[in-house]
Design an enzyme around this catalytic site. Structure first.
Site, PDB file in Angstrom:
ATOM      1  N   ASP A 235     -58.291 -44.650 -26.186  1.00 58.53           N
ATOM      2  CA  ASP A 235     -57.727 -44.725 -24.840  1.00 58.53           C
ATOM      3  C   ASP A 235     -58.876 -45.064 -23.882  1.00 58.53           C
ATOM      4  OD1 ASP A 235     -55.945 -44.287 -22.663  1.00 58.53           O
ATOM      5  OD2 ASP A 235     -56.771 -42.287 -22.421  1.00 58.53           O
ATOM      6  N   LYS A 236     -58.547 -45.483 -22.670  1.00 65.59           N
ATOM      7  CA  LYS A 236     -59.607 -45.807 -21.703  1.00 65.59           C
ATOM      8  C   LYS A 236     -59.837 -44.653 -20.733  1.00 65.59           C
ATOM      9  CE  LYS A 236     -59.158 -48.303 -17.937  1.00 65.59           C
ATOM     10  NZ  LYS A 236     -59.891 -47.560 -16.876  1.00 65.59           N
TER      11      LYS A 236
END
Length: 1141
Positions: A404-405
């Site tokens: 995920d970012k």
């Protein structure tokens, strides 16, 4: 509960109504009606698996579902029923040991669950009955009971809030035990309820229990004797969940609606699907090979026995005549029992104790991750967490990382950077940020050359102060510095905006919000002179630049959701104007505002996104009295609906949020995680491909990828997004097919072949590719119009991605993240996948991947709860994979191969012995040796090795990521190394047997001229065997500790001591004692000593020569020089190619 389980078991459909009716306080709405209380489950929590009565049968059933355990049970039963050469004790005792150890471990874990359940079930609670406060145990709460809960107490079941001690009829709760969020959440009492709960006659209709923590639909019908009954809608804001804690509120009263195993907390603790590691699959494959060897040996011996007995005089020699019963026995039945007897004799080739050793290695090995001090984070005062110890070795086999970012690559710690009002940029003094190696500033920012009108500025700042769900908490001396998470103290700086000096607020305030973005925006508005003072009795107060306090009545909140990607508030000013303020993602806001306003702001939004900032657009709308009346009626009607409430609310939201005016946009920075770039670089150096899956905008995510060095300046980006599909001017699907073919030609067909394990080439001769796709285009790839197209698109897409150094998937829904992981996981070669994230939207991909890792971040703890491993920061992933994962895999691979090797050495002499004893099933070893070989004599050294071995030290593994490639693709458990270990076992087995046979060619081995018997023969073979396999492990050990010394030399001493002890005493419980003084007599012979020492040396000679003459393992010169070259190339690239986009 029992009926429901029986219905499921028998396959019946359970007739469940859509909703349930609850009588508040068990009082009927009509005095004439008698209540027939509906049957709901009690409030007992049961997380345990067993009871006292079912533990034995249930646990045994589960254990005998394992193939090896079931196989040994069959062998044991054969030994009991059929006249076999070895005692049933030889296979029964190891099986009993394995079953007992596993049962004790599982029983202890279940006892801990029972203990935890009792603490919850016996907890005292206060119930209001007929005006009295009665203390009850938590498990005795019934649906409909009215409970009183005091500050800092935990809610014992799911409650509807009826009364609060706070004047504004609200209460604050924390849900840290449910989703990990430490911030305070506001909940509201049901409007218009009686102050005196004794006189309250009400019924609640609500949905049946379901696990979603954030969804609830219900209606409360309040009966009044002199008036009509009033219906009030119930939503998540009225629901207090079991496990949440009451904060900043003296006490509340609520009615129980879901109890026990029907509470949302209990429904969320469902078991996850079992994940199996690649090592387990290899073990099963090797087991089948050894099972075939076992059957082959038994068939050969059975066949040769009857061939030999067919010779004259061999079947019934004069000294061993058959009894009448033996003569009458059916030949085929005799052959079958002989076959079973040989199976029993050779069954120790299957290592049943390996399973318990592997279990212990995984269980004990997981503590090394928990104890690792490098994983401790002083901020949250927590270290790593292991939820599943079964996958330790899988950490050393990862080929794809899906990350995920927000909150994973970045800190999820938001800081307001700038805003754009009516197309003009506003930047706060001293607000400059370092991104990707560049300093981004636009000249003098304290004085903006051009500005929007004052009215537009103030409207924008009012929107930031009003359009949110932030709560203000007055800071006291006690809680100064105690608030964590999203509680941010306002700094007492003197702000200067437009030449005016703004004094800081008179008191310090803390902001409480469910999202860090909201706190950043409210603090940003403060910098420009507008301060949010708080919400009191549905009135929002703000302090303007002129130090005037403005009050707005909060009429409705249109909550944020990930589908709409925006949230709104409807407020009324003192002057009577009704306004709607809305903020959200640009893709969500732009289609709902006047298009001529969009272009002025779009340029700023895109520039901010390119610089890596998170952007939000802000819009407003003046509502006429008719518009508001229509919206108000629609919202109230939708909120009272029991069926499809969310869909109806969505329709009203979409109707109200149209025709708005775009007034500006904000830019908030989410800084990179500590050492994020170094971690990503190390993973790529280890041959791992990194894919970023995020719901964020492409420009923001792309900038983050450059900052993390996933994309380099030399990387050619292949973009497959809605924007590129619309460029061609044709139908989207045609353009999609064309782009896929073009990218496939570039990245796959025209690309030079990639060497195994190499992920990035640093020379200019080969081009690196990065791939970018968005959620809408991914839906087209996965759900094409025809099945043939869908399959073709999928294959092309997958091949392109697998040939790119990094892949970025933006605008992803949680389900799409899981779909991508599943697609790669099921692709050719079944690569091992790892997903890492910190929020609830990452749970689906964490559960889908082979290994799921949660980060203990700011977006709650759902990811941690559903993960296999949890770490405080992304930087810890490097050590988890490159050091711990590498070592765990090498250790367990060696353990598995060693177990099969030592059991082959053990049983091969037994097989060869049959050729010299007329296939009579005569055992070579004593029953005590057969039983204790795997349990006592050879088990501890390999267990210690599999826990402590470091063939390469941790510092070298971290500095040389390329070493991770050496063990890729399950390299140490392939057929080639398995064949090597098997041949080594055959060589040692042959050497043991024929070496001792050569010794026995001399008839007199003792000083007194006496000869050795068959038990002396077997004992000498067994002694050489035990010493050889133990010393073989000692030669393989690179990292010696006192524990290794203790178990290796201790095991050999124990064997010698046991042999003297076992043969030196006459045991009264044994009918025959085969080894009486055999071991002592054997050691009195110099020839026996010589042969034992010679055979051990001959067996280990190849290994000793290999250790002496081979090149040192690990960081040899070639690897180190390659690593230095890589580092130099990267430094040159970073100097010559700046990192900003």
């Amino acid at each position: 509960m029992l009926r429901r389980r029986l219905n499921r078991l028998l396959g019946r459909v359970e007739n469940r109504v859509e909703s349930r009716t609850i009588y508040v306080g068990h009082r009927s709405s009509s005095t004439n009606e008698a209540i027939i209380p509906p049957k709901f489950c009690d409030n007992r929590i049961v997380s345990s698996k067993y009871t006292v009565w079912n533990f034995l049968p249930k646990n045994l059933f589960e254990q005998f579902r394992r193939i090896a355990n079931f196989y040994f049970l069959i062998i044991f039963l054969v030994q009991v029923i059929v006249d076999t050469p070895t005692s049933p004790v030889t296979s029964g005792l190891p099986l009993f040991f394995v079953i007992t150890v596993t049962a004790i471990k599982q029983g202890y874990e279940d006892w801990l669950r029972h203990k935890a359940d009792n603490e919850v079930n016996k907890f005292p609670v206060t119930v209001l009955e007929e005006g009295r406060r009665i203390q009850k145990e938590s498990e005795k709460i019934k649906v409909g009971d009215v409970l009183e809960v005091k500050e800092d107490e935990t809610f014992p079941c799911d409650l509807i809030l009826l009364q609060s001690s706070r004047d504004d009829d609200t209460c604050f709760v924390t849900t840290a035990s449910l989703d990990g969020e430490s911030n305070h959440k506001t909940h509201y009492t049901v409007p218009d309820t009686e102050k005196d709960l004794e006189t309250l006659n009400a019924t609640i209709e609500c949905e049946q229990p379901q696990p979603d923590l954030y969804k609830f639909v219900g209606i409360m019908n309040i009966d009044r004797h002199d008036q009509e009954s009033a219906a009030r809608s119930l939503g998540p804001e009225n629901l207090l969940l079991k496990g949440a804690t009451l904060k900043n509120t003296q006490k509340i009263c609520g009615v129980a609606i879901y109890t026990g195993m029907e509470t949302k907390m209990a429904l969320n603790y469902q078991g996850k699907s079992q994940k199996r590691s690649a090592v387990e699959k290899s073990i099963n494959a090797f087991l089948l090979v050894y099972l075939c060897i076992l059957v082959s040996k038994a068939l050969v011996c059975t066949t040769l026995k009857y061939v030999w007995q067919n010779k004259p005089g061999q079947d019934e020699p004069w000294y061993n005549e058959k009894t009448q019963r033996e003569k009458d026995t059916n030949l085929y039945l005799k052959m079958f029992t002989d076959f079973l007897s040989f199976m029993v004799l050779f069954n120790f080739i299957i290592p049943v104790s390996m399973y318990v050793t592997v279990e212990m290695q995984k269980f004990l090995g997981s503590f090394f991750i928990t104890w690792d001090k490098d994983f401790f984070d002083p901020e949250i005062k927590e270290g790593a967490l292991v939820n599943t110890s079964d996958l330790n070795e899988e950490l050393g086999q990862v080929e794809y990382v899906f990350t995920d970012k927000t909150g994973t690559l970045t800190q999820n710690n938001m800081e307001f950077i700038e805003c754009c009002i009516d197309g003009f940029q506003y930047k706060y003094p001293d607000a400059s940020t370092e991104l990707d190696g560049f300093c981004v500033t636009d000249g003098p920012v304290n004085k903006v050359q051009e500005k929007a009108g004052r009215e537009k500025e103030e409207l924008f700042l009012r929107a930031l102060c009003l359009c949110h769900t932030v709560q203000v908490k007055e800071s006291t001396e006690q809680d100064q510095g105690q608030e964590d998470g999203l509680m941010d103290q306002v700094d007492g700086e003197v702000d200067q905006v437009d030449g005016e000096v703004l004094q800081p607020p008179r008191e310090q305030r803390g902001f409480i919000a469910s999202s860090p973005d909201e706190v950043a925006l409210v603090k940003g508005a403060m910098r420009f002179g507008f301060t949010f003072l708080g919400l009191e009795s549905k009135n929002m107060k703000i302090l303007t630049r002129n130090n005037d306090i403005e009050t707005y009545e909060l009429l409705h909140v249109l909550n944020f959701d990930p589908v709409r990607r925006r949230m709104s508030v409807i407020v009324r000013s003192r002057s009577g104007d009704t306004l709607l303020f809305c903020k959200g993602a640009d893709s969500s806001i732009f289609p709902r505002v006047k298009q001529e306003e969009v272009e002025r702001i779009r340029m700023h939004v895109e520039r901010n996104a390119t610089e890596g900032y998170r952007t939000l657009c802000v819009a407003c709308k003046y509502l006429s009295a008719e518009d508001y009346a229509q919206a108000d009626a629609g919202l109230r009607e939708a909120r009272l609906a029991l069926q499809d409430r969310e869909a109806k609310l969505m329709a009203v939201y979409n109707q109200v949020e149209t025709g708005m005016s775009l007034i500006g946009a904000t830019a908030v920075e989410d800084r990179l995680q500590e050492e994020a770039a170094e971690t990503m670089e190390a993973l790529q150096g280890a041959g791992i491909k990194v894919w970023v899956l995020t719901g964020d905008k492409m420009e923001t995510a792309k900038s983050t990828c450059y900052a993390c060095r996933l994309f380099q300046r030399s990387t050619e980006l292949l973009e497959l997004t809605v924007r590129t599909l619309e460029d061609g001017g044709r139908k989207r699907e045609e353009r999609l097919h064309e782009l896929l073919l073009e990218y496939h030609r570039k990245a796959v067909q025209d690309a030079p072949p990639i060497k195994a394990g190499v992920t990035r080439t640093w020379s200019s001769a080969n081009q690196d590719y990065g791939f970018i796709i968005d959620g809408a285009t991914l839906s087209m790839v996965l759900n094409a119009s025809s099945e043939s197209n869908s399959s073709s698109y999928k294959n092309l897409f997958l091949q392109i991605c697998q040939n790119c150094t990094s892949v970025l998937c933006c605008r992803m829904a949680p389900l799409q993240k899981a779909q991508i992981v599943k697609m790669v996981k099921n692709s050719k070669g079944s690569p091992i996948t790892l997903s890492i994230g910190d929020g609830a939207n990452d749970v689906s991909m964490i559960l889908e991947a082979h290994v799921g890792i949660g980060i203990k971040g700011k977006e709650g703890r759902q990811a941690v709860r559903n993960s296999d491993y949890a770490i405080p920061k992304l930087k810890h992933l490097k050590k988890l994979l490159l050091a711990h994962g590498h070592l765990y895999y090498v250790r367990i691979a060696h353990l598995v191969q060693y177990f099969f090797y030592k059991n082959l050495c053990f049983i091969l002499p037994q097989f060869l012995y049959q050729f010299f004893c007329g296939y009579s099933q005569q055992p070579l070893y004593d029953a005590a040796y057969l039983t204790m070989y795997n349990i006592c004599f050879t088990s501890m050294p390999i267990l210690a090795y599999s826990l402590l071995e470091q063939h390469i030290c941790i510092e070298v593994l971290l500095d040389n990521a390329t070493l991770y490639r050496e063990i890729a693709k399950n390299g140490m458990l392939q057929w080639r190394p398995f064949l090597y270990w098997t041949l080594l076992g055959v060589f040692h087995g042959l050497l043991f047997f024929f070496g001792v046979r050569y010794l026995f060619s001399n008839p007199a081995l003792q000083d007194n001229g006496q000869v050795f018997g068959n038990w002396s023969y077997g004992t000498i073979v067994f002694t050489v065997l035990v010493f050889t396999v133990t010393l073989k492990l000692a030669l393989d050990t690179r990292h010696w500790t006192w524990i290794n010394h203790f178990v290796i030399w201790g095991s050999l001493l124990f064997y010698v001591f046991f042999s003297f002890f076992w043969g030196g005493i006459i045991w009264p419980f044994m009918k025959q004692q085969r080894l009486y003084f055999v071991f002592a007599n054997m050691l009195s012979s110099v020839s026996a000593w010589l042969v034992i020492i010679l055979l051990i040396l001959l067996s280990l000679l190849p290994e000793i020569l290999l250790v002496v003459f081979r090149k040192p393992r690990g960081p040899h010169a070639r690897q180190l020089s390659e690593d230095v070259l890589l580092q130099t190339s990267r430094q040159q690239l970073s100097h010559h190619c700046p990192m900003s986009t």
